[in-house]
Design a protein around this motif. Structure first.
Motif, PDB file in Angstrom:
ATOM      1  N   LEU A 155       0.816  -1.219   0.000  1.00 10.12           N
ATOM      2  CA  LEU A 155       0.000   0.000   0.000  1.00 10.12           C
ATOM      3  C   LEU A 155       0.849   1.269   0.000  1.00 10.12           C
ATOM      4  O   LEU A 155       0.306   2.369   0.109  1.00 10.12           O
ATOM      5  CB  LEU A 155      -0.933   0.016   1.218  1.00 10.12           C
ATOM      6  N   HIS A 156       2.169   1.107  -0.101  1.00  9.25           N
ATOM      7  CA  HIS A 156       3.044   2.282  -0.133  1.00  9.25           C
ATOM      8  C   HIS A 156       3.045   2.880  -1.531  1.00  9.25           C
ATOM      9  O   HIS A 156       4.048   2.901  -2.235  1.00  9.25           O
ATOM     10  CB  HIS A 156       4.464   1.895   0.309  1.00  9.25           C
ATOM     11  N   ARG A 157       1.863   3.362  -1.897  1.00  9.01           N
ATOM     12  CA  ARG A 157       1.654   3.944  -3.216  1.00  9.01           C
ATOM     13  C   ARG A 157       1.124   5.358  -3.031  1.00  9.01           C
ATOM     14  O   ARG A 157       0.573   5.693  -1.973  1.00  9.01           O
ATOM     15  CB  ARG A 157       0.659   3.098  -4.030  1.00  9.01           C
ATOM     16  N   PRO A 158       1.267   6.220  -4.053  1.00 10.79           N
ATOM     17  CA  PRO A 158       0.878   7.633  -3.907  1.00 10.79           C
ATOM     18  C   PRO A 158      -0.520   7.843  -3.344  1.00 10.79           C
ATOM     19  O   PRO A 158      -0.718   8.696  -2.469  1.00 10.79           O
ATOM     20  CB  PRO A 158       0.999   8.165  -5.342  1.00 10.79           C
ATOM     21  N   MET A 159      -1.509   7.090  -3.827  1.00 10.36           N
ATOM     22  CA  MET A 159      -2.875   7.304  -3.369  1.00 10.36           C
ATOM     23  C   MET A 159      -2.990   7.107  -1.862  1.00 10.36           C
ATOM     24  O   MET A 159      -3.621   7.909  -1.152  1.00 10.36           O
ATOM     25  CB  MET A 159      -3.844   6.358  -4.083  1.00 10.36           C
ATOM     26  N   PHE A 160      -2.372   6.053  -1.339  1.00  6.43           N
ATOM     27  CA  PHE A 160      -2.491   5.745   0.086  1.00  6.43           C
ATOM     28  C   PHE A 160      -1.603   6.648   0.944  1.00  6.43           C
ATOM     29  O   PHE A 160      -1.922   6.908   2.105  1.00  6.43           O
ATOM     30  CB  PHE A 160      -2.191   4.270   0.320  1.00  6.43           C
ATOM     31  N   VAL A 161      -0.500   7.127   0.382  1.00  2.32           N
ATOM     32  CA  VAL A 161       0.310   8.120   1.093  1.00  2.32           C
ATOM     33  C   VAL A 161      -0.512   9.390   1.293  1.00  2.32           C
ATOM     34  O   VAL A 161      -0.505   9.999   2.372  1.00  2.32           O
ATOM     35  CB  VAL A 161       1.606   8.432   0.314  1.00  2.32           C
ATOM     36  N   MET A 162      -1.260   9.784   0.258  1.00  2.00           N
ATOM     37  CA  MET A 162      -2.111  10.969   0.369  1.00  2.00           C
ATOM     38  C   MET A 162      -3.271  10.737   1.328  1.00  2.00           C
ATOM     39  O   MET A 162      -3.721  11.662   2.005  1.00  2.00           O
ATOM     40  CB  MET A 162      -2.625  11.370  -1.014  1.00  2.00           C
ATOM     41  N   VAL A 163      -3.762   9.500   1.390  1.00  2.00           N
ATOM     42  CA  VAL A 163      -4.803   9.167   2.368  1.00  2.00           C
ATOM     43  C   VAL A 163      -4.275   9.400   3.781  1.00  2.00           C
ATOM     44  O   VAL A 163      -4.990   9.915   4.653  1.00  2.00           O
ATOM     45  CB  VAL A 163      -5.275   7.704   2.199  1.00  2.00           C
ATOM     46  N   CYS A 164      -3.007   9.044   4.018  1.00  2.00           N
ATOM     47  CA  CYS A 164      -2.391   9.279   5.335  1.00  2.00           C
ATOM     48  C   CYS A 164      -2.344  10.769   5.662  1.00  2.00           C
ATOM     49  O   CYS A 164      -2.586  11.171   6.805  1.00  2.00           O
ATOM     50  CB  CYS A 164      -0.983   8.687   5.372  1.00  2.00           C
ATOM     51  N   HIS A 165      -2.047  11.594   4.665  1.00  2.00           N
ATOM     52  CA  HIS A 165      -2.040  13.046   4.882  1.00  2.00           C
ATOM     53  C   HIS A 165      -3.451  13.546   5.201  1.00  2.00           C
ATOM     54  O   HIS A 165      -3.624  14.432   6.050  1.00  2.00           O
ATOM     55  CB  HIS A 165      -1.503  13.758   3.641  1.00  2.00           C
ATOM     56  N   LEU A 166      -4.446  12.985   4.546  1.00  2.00           N
ATOM     57  CA  LEU A 166      -5.837  13.359   4.823  1.00  2.00           C
ATOM     58  C   LEU A 166      -6.220  12.953   6.241  1.00  2.00           C
ATOM     59  O   LEU A 166      -6.933  13.682   6.940  1.00  2.00           O
ATOM     60  CB  LEU A 166      -6.769  12.689   3.812  1.00  2.00           C
ATOM     61  N   VAL A 167      -5.731  11.805   6.692  1.00  2.00           N
ATOM     62  CA  VAL A 167      -5.985  11.338   8.057  1.00  2.00           C
ATOM     63  C   VAL A 167      -5.390  12.318   9.070  1.00  2.00           C
ATOM     64  O   VAL A 167      -6.035  12.676  10.060  1.00  2.00           O
ATOM     65  CB  VAL A 167      -5.400   9.925   8.266  1.00  2.00           C
ATOM     66  N   VAL A 168      -4.150  12.743   8.837  1.00  2.00           N
ATOM     67  CA  VAL A 168      -3.503  13.709   9.736  1.00  2.00           C
ATOM     68  C   VAL A 168      -4.324  14.990   9.813  1.00  2.00           C
ATOM     69  O   VAL A 168      -4.527  15.565  10.893  1.00  2.00           O
ATOM     70  CB  VAL A 168      -2.071  14.020   9.255  1.00  2.00           C
ATOM     71  N   CYS A 169      -4.831  15.421   8.672  1.00  2.00           N
ATOM     72  CA  CYS A 169      -5.657  16.625   8.611  1.00  2.00           C
ATOM     73  C   CYS A 169      -6.944  16.446   9.427  1.00  2.00           C
ATOM     74  O   CYS A 169      -7.334  17.323  10.204  1.00  2.00           O
ATOM     75  CB  CYS A 169      -5.988  16.929   7.155  1.00  2.00           C
TER      76      CYS A 169
END
Length: 314
Positions: free
Chosen positions: A54-68
């Protein structure tokens, strides 16, 4: 003549009109909402971190959305719980500014991150053969950093208007601190802050809408063309893009509800405050469910890790 307040300033949050005896119930309701937000988003991030597939761009951005999402919920819910349980309404100037800064950053960063995710989905569907060449690790992290830097800079400028403003009131007519609720206590009008705030809100919302609309028009066009030759391609494209689009629509609906409630005088203050809290709770609570249910890869990884955990226990 109104006398400016002396430092240190301590504000009084108006909060909710809580009927006698309902405080503990509302406390547990807010606590439950916060636990759901922490648990759901924590599971999503943990699974993405542990599963290398899952270390792909889409899921990395999901992690940023989670932090937000966690930033927005944590800025508001713990203090709201104190209000319900102990009737705590007082908040010092620095914590008030910090809370407002975090809430506004949450509102803007959500949009900038979703804009970055739309670009990622556009490249993935419309130019799949060059996707990995375009969305390199360096470009991915630069895109995410740009989304955060833009949000932080815009909000930093917004709150810079507080530096030379003299305040003549202490009661904030809201459940939490925001730029507008604090500046409403100013001894004199603050037109520059109003103009900048409205311009920033309109520019960010419109800009992100154009980016997402353009991306999805191109995605739809490419999916239809590719789908004529291979229907599975079209299905995969819709599965990939659906979570992002649903999350964006959810945020927009939550924002629209708040805006509409402010335009109707018949809506009571408690209802308006309730809607503003929903904006902080609902998207962060539902987003993990959306990505967990709709994203096939994330759903499979969650099931695999929980199944493995159950098997190890037995």
């Amino acid at each position: 003549m109104v006398t400016p307040l002396k430092q240190p300033i301590v504000f009084e949050l108006e909060g909710f009109d809580v009927p006698t005896g309902y405080g503990p119930f509302l406390f547990f309701l807010a606590l439950f909402a916060y636990i759901v937000v922490l648990l759901g988003n924590g599971i999503v991030v943990s699974i993405i971190v542990m599963d290398k597939t899952l270390h792909r761009p889409m899921f990395v951005m999901v992690c940023h959305l989670v932090v937000c999402d966690l930033l927005g919920a944590t800025a508001v819910l713990p203090r709201l719980m104190m209000h319900f349980l102990m009737g705590q309404k007082r908040i010092a100037y620095i914590p008030a500014i910090t809370q407002g800064f975090c809430v506004h950053t949450y509102g803007v960063a959500v949009q900038t991150i979703l804009g970055a995710m739309a670009y990622d989905r556009y490249v993935a569907v419309c130019d799949p053969l060059r996707y990995h060449a375009i969305m390199t690790s360096a470009r991915l992290h630069a895109l995410c950093a740009l989304a955060w830097i833009l949000a932080l800079l815009l909000i930093a400028v917004l709150f810079s208007f507080h530096m030379n403003v003299l305040l003549c009131g202490q009661t904030i007519q809201h459940v939490y601190c925001s730029n507008r609720s604090i500046l409403n206590l100013a001894c004199a009008p603050t037109p520059m802050s109003n103009i900048y705030g409205l311009t920033m809100t309109w520019s960010v919302s419109t800009g992100i809408f154009i980016i997402i609309a353009f991306s999805y028009i191109r995605i739809l066009s490419a999916s239809v063309k590719q789908g004529r030759a291979d229907r599975t391609v079209r299905t995969k494209a819709f599965q990939t893009c659906t979570p992002h689009l649903v999350v964006y629509v959810l945020y927009e609906i939550a924002s629209l509800i708040i805006i509409v409630s402010l335009r109707f005088p018949s809506v009571t203050q408690n209802i308006r405050k309730f809607f503003s809290i929903l904006f902080i709770i609902i998207p962060p609570a539902i987003n993990p469910i959306i990505y967990g249910l709709v994203s096939k890869d994330l759903r499979a990884s969650i099931i695999k890790h929980f199944s493995l955990h159950v098997c190890l226990k037995h």
